[in-house]
Scaffold this motif. Structure first.
Motif, short mmCIF file in Angstrom:
data_model
loop_
_atom_site.label_atom_id
_atom_site.label_comp_id
_atom_site.label_asym_id
_atom_site.label_seq_id
_atom_site.Cartn_x
_atom_site.Cartn_y
_atom_site.Cartn_z
N PRO A 133 29.28 29.10 40.94
CA PRO A 133 29.91 28.98 42.27
C PRO A 133 29.42 30.07 43.21
O PRO A 133 29.21 31.22 42.81
CB PRO A 133 31.40 29.16 41.97
CG PRO A 133 31.56 28.80 40.52
CD PRO A 133 30.28 29.21 39.86
N THR A 134 29.22 29.70 44.48
CA THR A 134 28.75 30.68 45.46
C THR A 134 29.79 31.76 45.73
O THR A 134 29.45 32.86 46.16
CB THR A 134 28.38 29.99 46.78
OG1 THR A 134 29.51 29.24 47.26
CG2 THR A 134 27.21 29.03 46.57
N ASP A 135 31.07 31.43 45.47
CA ASP A 135 32.14 32.41 45.68
C ASP A 135 32.61 33.02 44.36
O ASP A 135 33.77 33.44 44.24
CB ASP A 135 33.31 31.79 46.44
CG ASP A 135 33.94 30.59 45.71
OD1 ASP A 135 33.37 30.16 44.67
OD2 ASP A 135 34.98 30.09 46.17
N LEU A 136 31.70 33.08 43.38
CA LEU A 136 32.03 33.62 42.06
C LEU A 136 32.56 35.05 42.16
O LEU A 136 31.98 35.89 42.84
CB LEU A 136 30.79 33.60 41.17
CG LEU A 136 30.90 34.28 39.80
CD1 LEU A 136 31.85 33.50 38.91
CD2 LEU A 136 29.51 34.39 39.16
N LYS A 137 33.66 35.30 41.47
CA LYS A 137 34.22 36.65 41.36
C LYS A 137 34.57 36.93 39.91
O LYS A 137 35.17 36.09 39.24
CB LYS A 137 35.47 36.80 42.25
CG LYS A 137 35.18 36.77 43.73
CD LYS A 137 36.43 37.09 44.53
CE LYS A 137 36.13 37.15 46.02
NZ LYS A 137 37.34 37.48 46.83
N TRP A 138 34.20 38.10 39.43
CA TRP A 138 34.54 38.48 38.06
C TRP A 138 35.82 39.30 38.09
O TRP A 138 35.95 40.24 38.89
CB TRP A 138 33.41 39.30 37.45
CG TRP A 138 32.18 38.49 37.20
CD1 TRP A 138 31.11 38.35 38.03
CD2 TRP A 138 31.90 37.68 36.05
NE1 TRP A 138 30.19 37.50 37.49
CE2 TRP A 138 30.63 37.08 36.27
CE3 TRP A 138 32.59 37.40 34.87
CZ2 TRP A 138 30.05 36.23 35.33
CZ3 TRP A 138 32.02 36.55 33.95
CH2 TRP A 138 30.77 35.97 34.18
N GLN A 139 36.75 38.96 37.22
CA GLN A 139 38.01 39.69 37.14
C GLN A 139 38.29 40.06 35.68
O GLN A 139 38.00 39.28 34.77
CB GLN A 139 39.17 38.85 37.68
CG GLN A 139 39.05 38.51 39.16
CD GLN A 139 40.32 37.89 39.71
OE1 GLN A 139 41.41 38.47 39.61
NE2 GLN A 139 40.22 36.71 40.27
N GLN A 140 38.87 41.24 35.49
CA GLN A 140 39.21 41.69 34.14
C GLN A 140 40.35 40.87 33.58
O GLN A 140 41.41 40.76 34.19
CB GLN A 140 39.61 43.17 34.17
CG GLN A 140 39.87 43.76 32.80
CD GLN A 140 38.59 44.10 32.06
OE1 GLN A 140 37.62 44.55 32.67
NE2 GLN A 140 38.58 43.89 30.76
N LEU A 141 40.13 40.28 32.43
CA LEU A 141 41.16 39.52 31.73
C LEU A 141 41.18 40.01 30.29
O LEU A 141 40.27 39.71 29.51
CB LEU A 141 40.88 38.02 31.79
CG LEU A 141 41.88 37.10 31.07
CD1 LEU A 141 43.29 37.30 31.62
CD2 LEU A 141 41.46 35.64 31.21
N LEU A 142 42.19 40.79 29.95
CA LEU A 142 42.27 41.41 28.64
C LEU A 142 41.01 42.24 28.39
O LEU A 142 40.68 43.10 29.19
CB LEU A 142 42.50 40.36 27.56
CG LEU A 142 43.77 39.50 27.74
CD1 LEU A 142 43.87 38.43 26.68
CD2 LEU A 142 45.01 40.39 27.74
N ALA A 143 40.26 41.95 27.32
CA ALA A 143 39.11 42.79 26.96
C ALA A 143 37.79 42.26 27.49
O ALA A 143 36.73 42.74 27.10
CB ALA A 143 39.04 42.92 25.44
#
Length: 223
Positions: A63-73
């Protein structure tokens, strides 16, 4: 075990109780603030869950609006347009009814099932039935034994193996802490206005984890 641990979840526990009995017996009733009490709005979707579902083409890029977010480990891929639109403390939910929404749900939900709120996630984001009963029983048994999980990999690619509008199978590519890559797949179904994980008949999250020498055949996340 969980997708985060890159191992197949344990099998073999016999379950005879219904889904509701199993979940209530292990986790107790949900509190008024939990997602179970989110009311259903127009169109069968939860209130405050609205997504743009017009793009029904299988993705060929991230996705062009890709965002990485912390989810657990682990860092999980998310998209403000495809979901999850709600990242509550208990669970992440509200995915677009599109192939891309299915891809993101297939990444997020299995990871959530390794956290402390896994019982609520199982109730809300896993298709109900005997497979879910088996998963809950096996997960609780593993938790009681305090089984340690292996090293954590990183999401690096995906592909949509199948998509019908109401169901999808998504292949996941992860780094192997020992070198190279690991691949597996997760199936999801559209149910009650959102994507939910569809377990295998024995309660497993995914069929197997395979060594992958190259990322050929996968769309790379590009991060």
């Amino acid at each position: 075990m969980s997708l985060v641990a890159l191992v197949v979840d344990p099998k073999g526990a016999e379950v005879t109780a219904s889904s509701e009995e199993t979940l209530n017996g292990l986790g107790g009733p949900l509190s008024p603030g939990d997602p179970q009490h989110v009311r259903t709005g127009p169109g069968g979707r939860p209130e405050n869950c609205r997504t743009d579902d017009r793009d029904t083409a299988r993705p060929t890029t991230a996705p062009t609006d890709l965002k990485w977010q912390q989810l657990l480990a682990i860092m999980a891929p998310t998209s403000p347009s495809a979901g999850p639109l709600h990242t509550d403390a208990t669970m992440w939910w509200c995915f677009a009814h599109t192939p891309t929404g299915a891809v993101l749900a297939a990444h997020v939900i299995p990871v959530e099932l390794s956290g402390v709120s896994w019982r609520i996630v199982a109730e809300q984001q896993v298709v109900p039935g005997e497979a879910r009963d088996s998963f809950v029983a096996n997960k609780a048994q593993a938790e009681e034994k305090n089984l340690e999980e292996s090293a954590v990999g990183r999401f690096v690619g995906f592909s949509v193996a199948s998509y019908s509008g109401d169901s999808a199978t998504v292949r996941l590519l992860l780094t192997n802490p020992m070198g190279g890559y690991l691949s597996t797949s997760v199936s999801v179904r559209w149910r009650d206005g959102d994507w939910k994980v569809a377990l295998l008949d024995d309660g497993s999250l995914y069929p197997s984890v395979k060594n992958q020498a190259t990322p050929n055949g996968f769309i790379m996340w590009g991060a």
